[in-house]
Write a protein that holds these residues in place. Structure first.
Motif, PDB file in Angstrom:
ATOM      1  N   HIS A 151      44.396  29.011  56.529  1.00 46.74           N
ATOM      2  CA  HIS A 151      45.970  29.884  57.020  1.00 46.74           C
ATOM      3  C   HIS A 151      46.106  31.000  56.194  1.00 46.74           C
ATOM      4  O   HIS A 151      47.202  31.174  56.841  1.00 46.74           O
ATOM      5  CB  HIS A 151      47.207  29.157  57.027  1.00 46.74           C
ATOM      6  CG  HIS A 151      47.139  26.937  56.950  1.00 46.74           C
ATOM      7  ND1 HIS A 151      46.940  26.100  56.899  1.00 46.74           N
ATOM      8  CD2 HIS A 151      46.479  27.047  58.574  1.00 46.74           C
ATOM      9  CE1 HIS A 151      46.448  25.503  57.305  1.00 46.74           C
ATOM     10  NE2 HIS A 151      46.380  25.338  58.910  1.00 46.74           N
TER      11      HIS A 151
ATOM     12  N   GLY B 240      45.728  19.376  54.847  1.00 47.86           N
ATOM     13  CA  GLY B 240      45.341  20.512  55.346  1.00 47.86           C
ATOM     14  C   GLY B 240      45.284  21.843  54.431  1.00 47.86           C
ATOM     15  O   GLY B 240      44.785  22.842  55.730  1.00 47.86           O
ATOM     16  N   HIS B 241      45.766  22.100  53.397  1.00 43.48           N
ATOM     17  CA  HIS B 241      45.607  22.880  52.980  1.00 43.48           C
ATOM     18  C   HIS B 241      44.701  23.378  50.950  1.00 43.48           C
ATOM     19  O   HIS B 241      44.486  21.883  51.339  1.00 43.48           O
ATOM     20  CB  HIS B 241      47.093  23.771  53.037  1.00 43.48           C
ATOM     21  CG  HIS B 241      47.994  23.204  53.901  1.00 43.48           C
ATOM     22  ND1 HIS B 241      47.836  23.875  55.042  1.00 43.48           N
ATOM     23  CD2 HIS B 241      48.815  22.240  54.141  1.00 43.48           C
ATOM     24  CE1 HIS B 241      49.603  23.680  55.961  1.00 43.48           C
ATOM     25  NE2 HIS B 241      49.533  22.631  55.852  1.00 43.48           N
TER      26      HIS B 241
ATOM     27  N   CYS C  84      45.919  30.444  51.218  1.00 41.92           N
ATOM     28  CA  CYS C  84      45.471  29.075  51.677  1.00 41.92           C
ATOM     29  C   CYS C  84      44.050  29.601  52.935  1.00 41.92           C
ATOM     30  O   CYS C  84      44.340  30.095  53.540  1.00 41.92           O
ATOM     31  CB  CYS C  84      46.388  27.772  52.275  1.00 41.92           C
ATOM     32  SG  CYS C  84      45.504  26.812  53.614  1.00 41.92           S
TER      33      CYS C  84
ATOM     34  N   MET D 163      50.076  31.883  55.220  1.00 42.31           N
ATOM     35  CA  MET D 163      50.084  31.065  54.299  1.00 42.31           C
ATOM     36  C   MET D 163      49.625  31.747  52.818  1.00 42.31           C
ATOM     37  O   MET D 163      48.103  31.190  52.536  1.00 42.31           O
ATOM     38  CB  MET D 163      49.306  30.291  54.943  1.00 42.31           C
ATOM     39  CG  MET D 163      49.444  29.334  53.043  1.00 42.31           C
ATOM     40  SD  MET D 163      49.021  27.277  53.386  1.00 42.31           S
ATOM     41  CE  MET D 163      50.112  25.982  52.293  1.00 42.31           C
TER      42      MET D 163
END
Ligand SMILES: [Cu+2]
Length: 164
Positions: A114, A72-73, A111, A119
């Protein structure tokens, strides 16, 4: 037939040279710095969606390896936070990516999903005096507004320690 002492020494020297070769070649290609992309900080469970470490001290030609430890990053450069003339990057989601940085200066990145959750990270390559202070003034989104001052505080301390 017995080897003379001189021959033994010559053989030993050849073996040592061969053994050293891969290490010196690796050095010529620069150091690889690993950055984990994580859902939860291993040392502080309250910190979620993080790059660990969030500051990397590197030299020109070094490689940053972003590791997709959690899904998810991604990692991509903030185009407002690059040294002049440096090339940015846009890493794919859910995959490890390696970026070799040859231009000296400070690089900010995030990211994509995020960024607003804070992030973000910082990479310092060689002499960062050209753009480091200017990066502190770059407008940030969401929680990155709180995260970057903390990153810069630690980066300031890191650079001050180098200078002393
Ligand atoms: Cu993320």
């Amino acid at each position: 037939m017995t080897q003379t002492r001189r021959e033994v020494l010559k053989t030993a020297a050849a073996v040592t040279l061969t053994a050293m070769l891969p290490a010196s070649m690796a050095r010529a290609e620069g150091t690889v710095h690993e950055v984990q992309m994580l859902n939860v900080h291993p040392d502080d469970k309250k910190k979620r969606q993080v790059f660990v470490p969030d500051i990397v001290r590197a030299q020109p030609g070094d490689t940053i390896k972003f590791i997709a430890a959690d899904k998810g990053h991604n990692a991509e450069s903030n185009e407002d936070m690059l040294p002049e003339g440096a090339e940015g990057w846009e890493g794919p989601m859910n995959k490890d990516v390696e970026v070799t940085l040859t231009t000296e200066g400070a690089y900010g990145y995030y990211c994509k999903p995020h960024q607003a959750l804070g992030m973000v990270g910082l990479i310092l390559v060689g002499d960062v005096s050209g753009n480091y202070e200017a990066l502190k003034e770059v407008k940030q989104r969401g929680k990155a507004k709180k995260v970057f001052p903390d990153i810069f505080e630690r980066a300031d301390a890191m650079l001050a320690a180098e200078a002393s």
